[in-house]
Design a protein around this motif. Sequence first.
Motif, PDB file in Angstrom:
ATOM      1  N   UNK A  30     -31.672   2.404 -48.244  1.00 59.21           N
ATOM      2  CA  UNK A  30     -33.081   2.182 -47.924  1.00 59.21           C
ATOM      3  C   UNK A  30     -33.664   3.410 -47.227  1.00 59.21           C
ATOM      4  N   UNK A  31     -34.916   3.735 -47.546  1.00 62.55           N
ATOM      5  CA  UNK A  31     -35.632   4.796 -46.820  1.00 62.55           C
ATOM      6  C   UNK A  31     -37.095   4.403 -46.649  1.00 62.55           C
ATOM      7  N   UNK A  32     -37.701   4.952 -45.611  1.00 66.69           N
ATOM      8  CA  UNK A  32     -39.148   4.900 -45.408  1.00 66.69           C
ATOM      9  C   UNK A  32     -39.573   6.317 -45.058  1.00 66.69           C
ATOM     10  N   UNK A  33     -40.739   6.732 -45.527  1.00 65.73           N
ATOM     11  CA  UNK A  33     -41.223   8.097 -45.335  1.00 65.73           C
ATOM     12  C   UNK A  33     -42.330   8.127 -44.287  1.00 65.73           C
ATOM     13  N   UNK A  34     -42.302   9.155 -43.434  1.00 68.02           N
ATOM     14  CA  UNK A  34     -43.309   9.312 -42.377  1.00 68.02           C
ATOM     15  C   UNK A  34     -43.770  10.761 -42.319  1.00 68.02           C
ATOM     16  N   UNK A  35     -45.010  10.964 -41.910  1.00 69.51           N
ATOM     17  CA  UNK A  35     -45.546  12.319 -41.799  1.00 69.51           C
ATOM     18  C   UNK A  35     -45.281  12.912 -40.422  1.00 69.51           C
ATOM     19  N   UNK A  36     -44.740  12.113 -39.519  1.00 67.89           N
ATOM     20  CA  UNK A  36     -44.562  12.527 -38.130  1.00 67.89           C
ATOM     21  C   UNK A  36     -43.185  12.069 -37.632  1.00 67.89           C
ATOM     22  N   UNK A  37     -42.476  12.963 -36.964  1.00 65.69           N
ATOM     23  CA  UNK A  37     -41.126  12.647 -36.473  1.00 65.69           C
ATOM     24  C   UNK A  37     -41.132  11.460 -35.517  1.00 65.69           C
ATOM     25  N   UNK A  38     -42.106  11.415 -34.625  1.00 72.45           N
ATOM     26  CA  UNK A  38     -42.144  10.337 -33.633  1.00 72.45           C
ATOM     27  C   UNK A  38     -42.328   8.975 -34.289  1.00 72.45           C
ATOM     28  N   UNK A  39     -43.062   8.913 -35.396  1.00 69.74           N
ATOM     29  CA  UNK A  39     -43.235   7.643 -36.107  1.00 69.74           C
ATOM     30  C   UNK A  39     -41.926   7.179 -36.745  1.00 69.74           C
ATOM     31  N   UNK A  40     -41.169   8.125 -37.297  1.00 64.67           N
ATOM     32  CA  UNK A  40     -39.873   7.784 -37.897  1.00 64.67           C
ATOM     33  C   UNK A  40     -38.910   7.266 -36.832  1.00 64.67           C
ATOM     34  N   UNK A  41     -38.884   7.914 -35.672  1.00 68.33           N
ATOM     35  CA  UNK A  41     -38.003   7.488 -34.581  1.00 68.33           C
ATOM     36  C   UNK A  41     -38.451   6.134 -34.037  1.00 68.33           C
ATOM     37  N   UNK A  42     -39.750   5.952 -33.916  1.00 71.73           N
ATOM     38  CA  UNK A  42     -40.289   4.675 -33.439  1.00 71.73           C
ATOM     39  C   UNK A  42     -39.857   3.538 -34.372  1.00 71.73           C
ATOM     40  N   UNK A  43     -39.937   3.764 -35.673  1.00 73.54           N
ATOM     41  CA  UNK A  43     -39.532   2.749 -36.657  1.00 73.54           C
ATOM     42  C   UNK A  43     -38.023   2.500 -36.580  1.00 73.54           C
ATOM     43  N   UNK A  44     -37.240   3.564 -36.401  1.00 68.40           N
ATOM     44  CA  UNK A  44     -35.789   3.432 -36.255  1.00 68.40           C
ATOM     45  C   UNK A  44     -35.465   2.499 -35.089  1.00 68.40           C
ATOM     46  N   UNK A  45     -36.076   2.744 -33.934  1.00 71.78           N
ATOM     47  CA  UNK A  45     -35.798   1.920 -32.755  1.00 71.78           C
ATOM     48  C   UNK A  45     -36.319   0.498 -32.910  1.00 71.78           C
ATOM     49  N   UNK A  46     -37.424   0.346 -33.633  1.00 73.80           N
ATOM     50  CA  UNK A  46     -37.957  -0.998 -33.898  1.00 73.80           C
ATOM     51  C   UNK A  46     -36.923  -1.833 -34.657  1.00 73.80           C
ATOM     52  N   UNK A  47     -36.321  -1.234 -35.675  1.00 73.80           N
ATOM     53  CA  UNK A  47     -35.309  -1.948 -36.467  1.00 73.80           C
ATOM     54  C   UNK A  47     -34.060  -2.191 -35.628  1.00 73.80           C
ATOM     55  N   UNK A  48     -33.617  -1.191 -34.879  1.00 81.76           N
ATOM     56  CA  UNK A  48     -32.407  -1.336 -34.055  1.00 81.76           C
ATOM     57  C   UNK A  48     -32.578  -2.405 -32.970  1.00 81.76           C
ATOM     58  N   UNK A  49     -33.779  -2.500 -32.393  1.00 79.00           N
ATOM     59  CA  UNK A  49     -34.030  -3.496 -31.342  1.00 79.00           C
ATOM     60  C   UNK A  49     -33.894  -4.922 -31.853  1.00 79.00           C
ATOM     61  N   UNK A  50     -34.171  -5.133 -33.126  1.00 78.54           N
ATOM     62  CA  UNK A  50     -34.061  -6.478 -33.704  1.00 78.54           C
ATOM     63  C   UNK A  50     -32.606  -6.953 -33.751  1.00 78.54           C
ATOM     64  N   UNK A  51     -31.679  -5.997 -33.804  1.00 74.48           N
ATOM     65  CA  UNK A  51     -30.250  -6.323 -33.895  1.00 74.48           C
ATOM     66  C   UNK A  51     -29.993  -7.414 -34.940  1.00 74.48           C
ATOM     67  N   UNK A  52     -30.607  -7.238 -36.093  1.00 69.43           N
ATOM     68  CA  UNK A  52     -30.570  -8.280 -37.115  1.00 69.43           C
ATOM     69  C   UNK A  52     -30.132  -7.744 -38.474  1.00 69.43           C
ATOM     70  N   UNK A  53     -28.942  -8.137 -38.877  1.00 65.73           N
ATOM     71  CA  UNK A  53     -28.451  -7.799 -40.214  1.00 65.73           C
ATOM     72  C   UNK A  53     -29.360  -8.434 -41.273  1.00 65.73           C
ATOM     73  N   UNK A  54     -29.823  -9.647 -40.966  1.00 66.28           N
ATOM     74  CA  UNK A  54     -30.685 -10.379 -41.895  1.00 66.28           C
ATOM     75  C   UNK A  54     -31.987  -9.603 -42.163  1.00 66.28           C
ATOM     76  N   UNK A  55     -32.572  -9.020 -41.113  1.00 63.36           N
ATOM     77  CA  UNK A  55     -33.797  -8.242 -41.269  1.00 63.36           C
ATOM     78  C   UNK A  55     -33.535  -6.991 -42.107  1.00 63.36           C
TER      79      UNK A  55
END
Length: 83
Positions: free
Chosen positions: A49-74
């Motif tokens: 899976x990938x998602x594309x961002x024009x800004x590094x901070x947005x990519x990192x923000x999305x990474x942490x958003x997914x990690x915070x869920x701690x959800x394999x199902x998500x």
Amino acid sequence: MTYYLYILQSEKNGRYYVGSTQNVNERLQQHNWSRTPSTKSGIPWKLVYTEEFSDRSLAIQREYEIKRKKSRKYIEFLIGSVG
């Protein structure tokens, strides 16, 4: 410059890894060449899976958003929504 959120899946144990980078192919090689201690035990890894961002901070923000869920199902929902 383009940045990516990426999700890898271990072909060895099925575990997922979420990260962000500018070069997904190079980063995948680093994971598979034991250059990342946290993913050594799951080699080989495949890109699922990938998602594309024009800004590094947005990519990192999305990474942490997914990690915070701690959800394999998500993560599996995200991967399934691409097909």
